[in-house]
Write a protein that holds these residues in place. Structure first.
Motif, PDB file in Angstrom:
ATOM      1  N   TYR A  18     -29.783  36.978  17.677  1.00 19.14           N
ATOM      2  CA  TYR A  18     -30.420  35.903  18.452  1.00 19.14           C
ATOM      3  C   TYR A  18     -31.414  36.460  19.468  1.00 19.14           C
ATOM      4  O   TYR A  18     -32.479  35.876  19.673  1.00 19.14           O
ATOM      5  CB  TYR A  18     -29.366  35.028  19.124  1.00 19.14           C
ATOM      6  CG  TYR A  18     -28.603  34.173  18.144  1.00 19.14           C
ATOM      7  CD1 TYR A  18     -29.262  33.301  17.281  1.00 19.14           C
ATOM      8  CD2 TYR A  18     -27.225  34.240  18.066  1.00 19.14           C
ATOM      9  CE1 TYR A  18     -28.565  32.522  16.364  1.00 19.14           C
ATOM     10  CE2 TYR A  18     -26.514  33.461  17.158  1.00 19.14           C
ATOM     11  CZ  TYR A  18     -27.192  32.602  16.315  1.00 19.14           C
ATOM     12  OH  TYR A  18     -26.502  31.832  15.415  1.00 19.14           O
ATOM     13  N   LEU A  82     -23.005  27.879  22.517  1.00 16.27           N
ATOM     14  CA  LEU A  82     -23.221  28.315  21.141  1.00 16.27           C
ATOM     15  C   LEU A  82     -21.872  28.806  20.650  1.00 16.27           C
ATOM     16  O   LEU A  82     -21.416  29.867  21.056  1.00 16.27           O
ATOM     17  CB  LEU A  82     -24.255  29.440  21.086  1.00 16.27           C
ATOM     18  CG  LEU A  82     -24.518  30.059  19.726  1.00 16.27           C
ATOM     19  CD1 LEU A  82     -25.088  29.021  18.774  1.00 16.27           C
ATOM     20  CD2 LEU A  82     -25.469  31.239  19.859  1.00 16.27           C
ATOM     21  N   ALA A  86     -15.768  23.929  16.375  1.00 18.12           N
ATOM     22  CA  ALA A  86     -16.366  22.711  15.837  1.00 18.12           C
ATOM     23  C   ALA A  86     -15.347  21.588  15.687  1.00 18.12           C
ATOM     24  O   ALA A  86     -15.634  20.574  15.071  1.00 18.12           O
ATOM     25  CB  ALA A  86     -17.015  23.004  14.492  1.00 18.12           C
ATOM     26  N   VAL A 103     -24.249  23.758  20.455  1.00 18.72           N
ATOM     27  CA  VAL A 103     -24.736  24.142  19.134  1.00 18.72           C
ATOM     28  C   VAL A 103     -23.592  24.862  18.427  1.00 18.72           C
ATOM     29  O   VAL A 103     -22.979  25.765  18.988  1.00 18.72           O
ATOM     30  CB  VAL A 103     -25.968  25.071  19.236  1.00 18.72           C
ATOM     31  CG1 VAL A 103     -26.412  25.531  17.859  1.00 18.72           C
ATOM     32  CG2 VAL A 103     -27.101  24.377  19.976  1.00 18.72           C
ATOM     33  N   THR A 104     -23.324  24.457  17.191  1.00 20.73           N
ATOM     34  CA  THR A 104     -22.232  25.050  16.431  1.00 20.73           C
ATOM     35  C   THR A 104     -22.736  26.234  15.609  1.00 20.73           C
ATOM     36  O   THR A 104     -23.761  26.149  14.949  1.00 20.73           O
ATOM     37  CB  THR A 104     -21.616  23.990  15.485  1.00 20.73           C
ATOM     38  OG1 THR A 104     -21.194  22.877  16.266  1.00 20.73           O
ATOM     39  CG2 THR A 104     -20.426  24.547  14.747  1.00 20.73           C
ATOM     40  N   LYS A 105     -21.975  27.348  15.692  1.00 21.65           N
ATOM     41  CA  LYS A 105     -22.257  28.524  14.862  1.00 21.65           C
ATOM     42  C   LYS A 105     -21.553  28.350  13.534  1.00 21.65           C
ATOM     43  O   LYS A 105     -20.469  27.781  13.509  1.00 21.65           O
ATOM     44  CB  LYS A 105     -21.695  29.802  15.507  1.00 21.65           C
ATOM     45  CG  LYS A 105     -22.383  30.309  16.708  1.00 21.65           C
ATOM     46  CD  LYS A 105     -21.952  31.733  16.999  1.00 21.65           C
ATOM     47  CE  LYS A 105     -21.028  31.852  18.161  1.00 21.65           C
ATOM     48  NZ  LYS A 105     -20.701  33.222  18.539  1.00 21.65           N
ATOM     49  N   PRO A 106     -22.090  28.898  12.481  1.00 18.13           N
ATOM     50  CA  PRO A 106     -23.383  29.562  12.438  1.00 18.13           C
ATOM     51  C   PRO A 106     -24.511  28.542  12.445  1.00 18.13           C
ATOM     52  O   PRO A 106     -24.351  27.420  11.948  1.00 18.13           O
ATOM     53  CB  PRO A 106     -23.346  30.326  11.121  1.00 18.13           C
ATOM     54  CG  PRO A 106     -22.433  29.525  10.248  1.00 18.13           C
ATOM     55  CD  PRO A 106     -21.422  28.896  11.179  1.00 18.13           C
ATOM     56  N   CYS A 107     -25.622  28.931  13.016  1.00 20.50           N
ATOM     57  CA  CYS A 107     -26.804  28.064  12.983  1.00 20.50           C
ATOM     58  C   CYS A 107     -28.023  28.943  12.734  1.00 20.50           C
ATOM     59  O   CYS A 107     -28.011  30.133  13.043  1.00 20.50           O
ATOM     60  CB  CYS A 107     -26.946  27.267  14.275  1.00 20.50           C
ATOM     61  SG  CYS A 107     -27.438  28.245  15.688  1.00 20.50           S
ATOM     62  N   LEU A 108     -29.016  28.332  12.192  1.00 19.19           N
ATOM     63  CA  LEU A 108     -30.257  29.063  11.949  1.00 19.19           C
ATOM     64  C   LEU A 108     -30.950  29.344  13.275  1.00 19.19           C
ATOM     65  O   LEU A 108     -30.934  28.496  14.172  1.00 19.19           O
ATOM     66  CB  LEU A 108     -31.184  28.245  11.053  1.00 19.19           C
ATOM     67  CG  LEU A 108     -30.696  28.024   9.622  1.00 19.19           C
ATOM     68  CD1 LEU A 108     -31.625  27.072   8.888  1.00 19.19           C
ATOM     69  CD2 LEU A 108     -30.609  29.357   8.891  1.00 19.19           C
ATOM     70  N   ALA A 111     -33.241  26.587  14.476  1.00 20.47           N
ATOM     71  CA  ALA A 111     -32.583  25.417  15.053  1.00 20.47           C
ATOM     72  C   ALA A 111     -32.145  25.693  16.479  1.00 20.47           C
ATOM     73  O   ALA A 111     -32.246  24.832  17.361  1.00 20.47           O
ATOM     74  CB  ALA A 111     -31.385  25.004  14.186  1.00 20.47           C
ATOM     75  N   LEU A 112     -31.669  26.889  16.713  1.00 20.18           N
ATOM     76  CA  LEU A 112     -31.253  27.274  18.061  1.00 20.18           C
ATOM     77  C   LEU A 112     -32.457  27.288  19.002  1.00 20.18           C
ATOM     78  O   LEU A 112     -32.388  26.765  20.116  1.00 20.18           O
ATOM     79  CB  LEU A 112     -30.586  28.643  18.029  1.00 20.18           C
ATOM     80  CG  LEU A 112     -30.063  29.147  19.361  1.00 20.18           C
ATOM     81  CD1 LEU A 112     -29.034  28.197  19.946  1.00 20.18           C
ATOM     82  CD2 LEU A 112     -29.469  30.524  19.190  1.00 20.18           C
ATOM     83  N   GLU A 115     -33.436  23.818  19.956  1.00 19.97           N
ATOM     84  CA  GLU A 115     -32.535  23.234  20.950  1.00 19.97           C
ATOM     85  C   GLU A 115     -32.805  23.814  22.340  1.00 19.97           C
ATOM     86  O   GLU A 115     -32.805  23.078  23.326  1.00 19.97           O
ATOM     87  CB  GLU A 115     -31.072  23.444  20.545  1.00 19.97           C
ATOM     88  CG  GLU A 115     -30.088  22.767  21.466  1.00 19.97           C
ATOM     89  CD  GLU A 115     -30.181  21.250  21.502  1.00 19.97           C
ATOM     90  OE1 GLU A 115     -29.471  20.653  22.338  1.00 19.97           O
ATOM     91  OE2 GLU A 115     -30.942  20.625  20.732  1.00 19.97           O
TER      92      GLU A 115
END
Length: 127
Positions: A18, A82, A86, A103-108, A111-112, A115
């Motif tokens: 990240y 992050l 969930a 924001v829920t992991k995993p995320c692209l 997308a992060l 946000e």
């Protein structure tokens, strides 16, 4: 000057991924591996936004959010949770602790970043 993101995650690979992506998007990034380090950096650096896992060693993310929101020096800093938590109720729990977004992991990474940009825009309207 580019916004400063305090990226807090105890998983080094997640921080690296990240941080790399956010730096490529033009953010300045500081990293912390646990709640105590994150608290010290939040107080010392006053980042523009905090991106934080909730499952942290030392001070967990829920408690850290409460601490930061109670302190006048850090209360206005938006916090984005992050997390891999969930389950039902976890988002409400994080928001109740003081997080501004979830924001829920995993995320692209895209997308992060989107946000983060949204939360920073909302924060700039408030100030």
């Amino acid at each position: 000057m580019a916004p400063l993101v305090l990226l807090v995650d105890d998983y080094a690979d997640a921080r690296e991924m990240y941080a790399f992506y956010l730096a490529r998007r033009g953010y300045r990034v500081e990293e912390a591996a646990d709640g105590h380090e994150a608290l010290a950096k939040a107080l010392g650096l006053t980042p523009d936004i905090i991106l934080m896992d909730l499952s942290l060693p030392g001070i967990d993310g829920w408690e850290l959010a409460r601490i930061l929101k109670r302190d006048t020096r850090t209360a206005a800093i938006p916090i984005v949770a992050l997390t891999a938590h969930a389950l039902n109720g976890e988002q409400e729990r994080a928001l109740g602790a003081g997080c501004d977004a979830f924001v829920t992991k995993p995320c692209l990474p895209q997308a992060l970043a989107a946000e983060l940009e949204r939360v920073l825009q909302v924060a700039s309207v408030r100030s």
